[in-house]
Scaffold this motif. Structure first.
Motif, PDB file in Angstrom:
ATOM      1  N   SER A   1       3.784   1.722  -1.105  1.00 14.44           N
ATOM      2  CA  SER A   1       4.620   1.892  -2.298  1.00 14.44           C
ATOM      3  C   SER A   1       3.891   2.611  -3.415  1.00 14.44           C
ATOM      4  O   SER A   1       4.515   3.021  -4.402  1.00 14.44           O
ATOM      5  CB  SER A   1       5.111   0.526  -2.796  1.00 14.44           C
ATOM      6  N   ALA A   2       2.577   2.768  -3.282  1.00 12.26           N
ATOM      7  CA  ALA A   2       1.785   3.424  -4.325  1.00 12.26           C
ATOM      8  C   ALA A   2       2.207   4.875  -4.498  1.00 12.26           C
ATOM      9  O   ALA A   2       2.362   5.615  -3.525  1.00 12.26           O
ATOM     10  CB  ALA A   2       0.305   3.346  -3.976  1.00 12.26           C
TER      11      ALA A   2
ATOM     12  N   THR B   1       4.912  -5.061  -4.238  1.00 19.72           N
ATOM     13  CA  THR B   1       3.539  -5.558  -4.151  1.00 19.72           C
ATOM     14  C   THR B   1       3.482  -7.079  -4.217  1.00 19.72           C
ATOM     15  O   THR B   1       2.399  -7.648  -4.303  1.00 19.72           O
ATOM     16  CB  THR B   1       2.680  -4.972  -5.283  1.00 19.72           C
TER      17      THR B   1
ATOM     18  N   ARG C   1       0.823  -1.218   0.000  1.00 19.09           N
ATOM     19  CA  ARG C   1       0.000   0.000   0.000  1.00 19.09           C
ATOM     20  C   ARG C   1       0.854   1.264   0.000  1.00 19.09           C
ATOM     21  O   ARG C   1       0.586   2.213  -0.749  1.00 19.09           O
ATOM     22  CB  ARG C   1      -0.917  -0.005   1.224  1.00 19.09           C
TER      23      ARG C   1
ATOM     24  N   ARG D   1       7.528  -1.164  -8.996  1.00 17.85           N
ATOM     25  CA  ARG D   1       6.617  -1.307  -7.867  1.00 17.85           C
ATOM     26  C   ARG D   1       6.223  -2.767  -7.620  1.00 17.85           C
ATOM     27  O   ARG D   1       5.908  -3.149  -6.487  1.00 17.85           O
ATOM     28  CB  ARG D   1       5.347  -0.469  -8.095  1.00 17.85           C
TER      29      ARG D   1
END
Length: 614
Positions: free
Chosen positions: A194-195, A272, A192, A268
């Motif tokens: 890393s968004a 994730t 979350r 990313r």
């Protein structure tokens, strides 16, 4: 109880990290070696906690902390003391903020120190010598919190009026449920958080977001164990076939190796699910090696594997600072080889001699030697190393030469921007005054919009590029350069020739951002694109792909000219010697070459048409 073949899990982690740091371009996802270590530590520590509770009916928190201290702190301090004198072989830039670095390393706060100072695991500018100790900080935080949680759980269960067997089952299942919940929570938090990030260092370094590999290992420990195993696992151990387990283990190591080839620190997907996948594969490798231990009762683990596993922690401590120093003195392969040659004996000395002595034990390798013959010279050498480290830390600069250059450039730029802003305000307040901002006339000359490379040479560039204004900032990306250009355009201060020197911080989609910039540039301007240069860049790096894309644009747009810094810089490697391969640290010859590229681009652009309304 030493489990055979566990050494190969440690070796896999060490090789992955070493390969990543030595040959990052060839093995970009090798940072998962740290997660292999994390998973193994979580498993081993938790399994030993279970063994302690099952065998003694209690868990001694202080004794646990004491064991962790003796295992972690002495090798760390020794590695710092050994490395510091070697820094005199390279530029003083490499000891910038050395005292703070050492304090963060020994205080196990390097991860948050790097977050606070804007550090990156894939180093920018001059790499910190002890940046790799971020993992020790995360590991120590795990030990502190997990040990305390286990002590609380132990205390609660011991007070329950139930039989010993039930207490053991409850203890094991409590650990399993808590560790699984923490693993899920931490991995979700990493995904979350890393968004929307362009630099993932903050989620990579954080103990909150990067602790789940430990709990993956802890969950496995609750399901299996080392000495006291669960009934289902005991049944599986008895059914294990050595050949089948070996094949499965080799395939697992192969999958880990392939994952190291696929993952990218700047992607990313790594955050994730990539790191979680590495942790699960590491847990599978631990599971299989535990099975192999029972399936090979008459086979001994190779001594070389045991040796490498024994020194793996100390080798991790030494390899990064040694490689950073040696790689500035010789080629990368030579530096990697010398790092191993120097690191291995110091790591062995640490594990087999120093650590036992500090723990109050007689080193087995010195069983026939009087301790006084060893402790006296070691004490003298240690005092000398402490003196050198203290002196070096006190004398260390607070900023690198590049950072000083950028800081001064930033101050001068701020003054120039204030002057420009004042002129715009005065022009709008006096309609009769003839000024570009109010008259609509495009100013002659060049508006240079750049990143930290431009900022570093700003002073020289401003004096040697006629009629120019410069707006540069560190880590500026194309979308941010677009905003600067549009703001200058609206204020009427964007000059006829627009020089865009952006790209070493190129992200995915930078080519689309550049096309938007080209489209929204007002008629009456020319565009000069300075191609980005990164000495480390492979053809598939974003900066390399952007340079290739920029070179195709003059055929489509007559008002665009290429100032090929990438090709010119590659012809002058000495300018980047001892730097990060992007900045030339205020070197005069670098200033001259960069200004020459910009001026040549402007000269060729003067022969091209301005952007028209069509």
């Amino acid at each position: 109880m030493r489990i055979k073949w566990f050494s190969f899990v440690r070796i896999a982690g060490l090789l992955s990290v070493l390969t990543y740091h030595f040959f990052k371009n060839a093995y970009p996802g090798g940072f998962i070696g740290v997660d292999i270590f994390f998973t193994f530590s979580g498993f081993l520590i938790t399994a030993l906690m279970i063994d302690e509770f099952f065998g003694k009916g209690k868990f001694k928190l202080i004794a646990f902390y004491r064991r962790r201290f003796y295992r972690i702190v002495p090798p760390l301090v020794l590695s710092v003391l050994v490395v510091v004198p070697l820094t005199y072989l390279v530029s003083p830039d490499y000891i910038t903020g050395l005292g703070r670095q050492i304090a963060a390393a020994i205080g196990f706060t390097t991860n948050y120190f790097e977050i606070a100072t804007g550090g990156s695991y894939e180093s920018k500018f001059i790499p910190h010598l002890f940046v790799h100790t971020w993992s020790l900080a995360v590991e120590m935080h795990f030990y502190l919190i997990w040990g305390l949680l286990i002590a609380i759980v132990t205390g609660i269960i011991r007070r329950l009026n139930i039989n010993l067997k039930t207490k053991n089952h409850l203890f094991r299942w409590s650990i399993g449920i808590i560790s699984l919940g923490l693993a899920i929570g931490s991995s979700i938090l990493m995904a979350r958080n890393s968004a929307g990030l362009s630099d993932f260092s903050r989620v990579y370094f954080s103990s909150l977001t990067h602790s789940f590999p430990f709990f993956v290992g802890a969950t496995l420990a609750s399901l299996t164990g080392i000495k006291y195993v669960t009934a289902p696992f005991d049944w599986l151990l008895k059914k294990s076939n050595a050949w089948l387990v070996t094949i499965a283990l080799l395939l697992t190591f192969f999958d880990l190796g392939m994952l190291g080839l696929q993952l990218q620190f700047t992607n990313r997907t790594t955050y994730t699910g990539g790191i979680l996948e590495a942790s699960v594969l590491a847990a599978l490798a631990i599971f299989l090696t535990r099975c192999l231990h029972n399936a090979t009762p008459n086979v001994n683990e190779p001594k070389w594997a045991t040796f490498i596993a024994d020194i793996s922690y100390s080798m991790y401590l030494y390899h990064w600072p040694l490689f950073v120093i040696f790689s500035k003195l010789m080629s990368v392969p030579e530096a990697a080889l010398l790092t191993v040659i120097v690191g291995v004996p110091f790591s062995a000395l640490s594990y087999y001699v120093i650590e036992p002595l500090i723990a109050g034990k007689h080193p087995r390798v010195l069983k026939n030697v009087k301790l006084s013959r060893v402790t006296v010279p070691l004490t003298i050498v240690t005092v000398g190393l402490i003196a050198v480290a203290t002196y070096t830390s006190v004398k260390a600069p607070n900023l690198t030469s590049l950072e000083q250059n950028l800081w001064v450039g930033g101050l001068k730029q701020s003054v120039d921007q204030m002057t420009t802003t004042k002129d715009v305000i005065l022009a709008s307040a006096k309609p009769k005054q003839v000024f570009a901002a109010s008259s609509g006339k495009i100013p002659k000359g060049a508006s240079i919009i750049g990143d930290s490379v431009t900022l570093g040479t700003r002073d020289y560039l401003g004096k040697n590029v006629k009629d120019s204004t410069i707006d540069a900032k560190g880590e500026r990306t194309m979308d941010l350069a677009y905003k600067v250009m549009i703001a200058q355009q609206k204020n009427g201060v964007l000059r006829q020739n627009v020089v865009i020197s952006i790209g070493t911080n190129a992200l995915d989609g930078t080519d689309k951002q550049l096309l938007k910039l080209i489209h929204d540039l007002a008629p009456g301007h020319r565009l000069i694109l300075v191609t980005p240069y990164d000495q480390r860049a492979e053809p598939d790096w974003n900066s390399s792909k952007l340079a290739d894309f920029e070179r195709t644009l003059p055929k489509k747009y007559s008002f665009i000219t290429i100032a090929d810094w990438q090709k010119m810089a590659a012809k002058h490697p000495d300018v980047f010697k001892g730097t990060d391969g992007v900045h030339f640290a205020g070197r005069h010859e670098g200033d001259v070459i960069f200004a020459q590229v910009v001026n040549d681009g402007l000269k060729r652009a003067s022969k091209t048409p301005l952007k028209s309304d069509a």
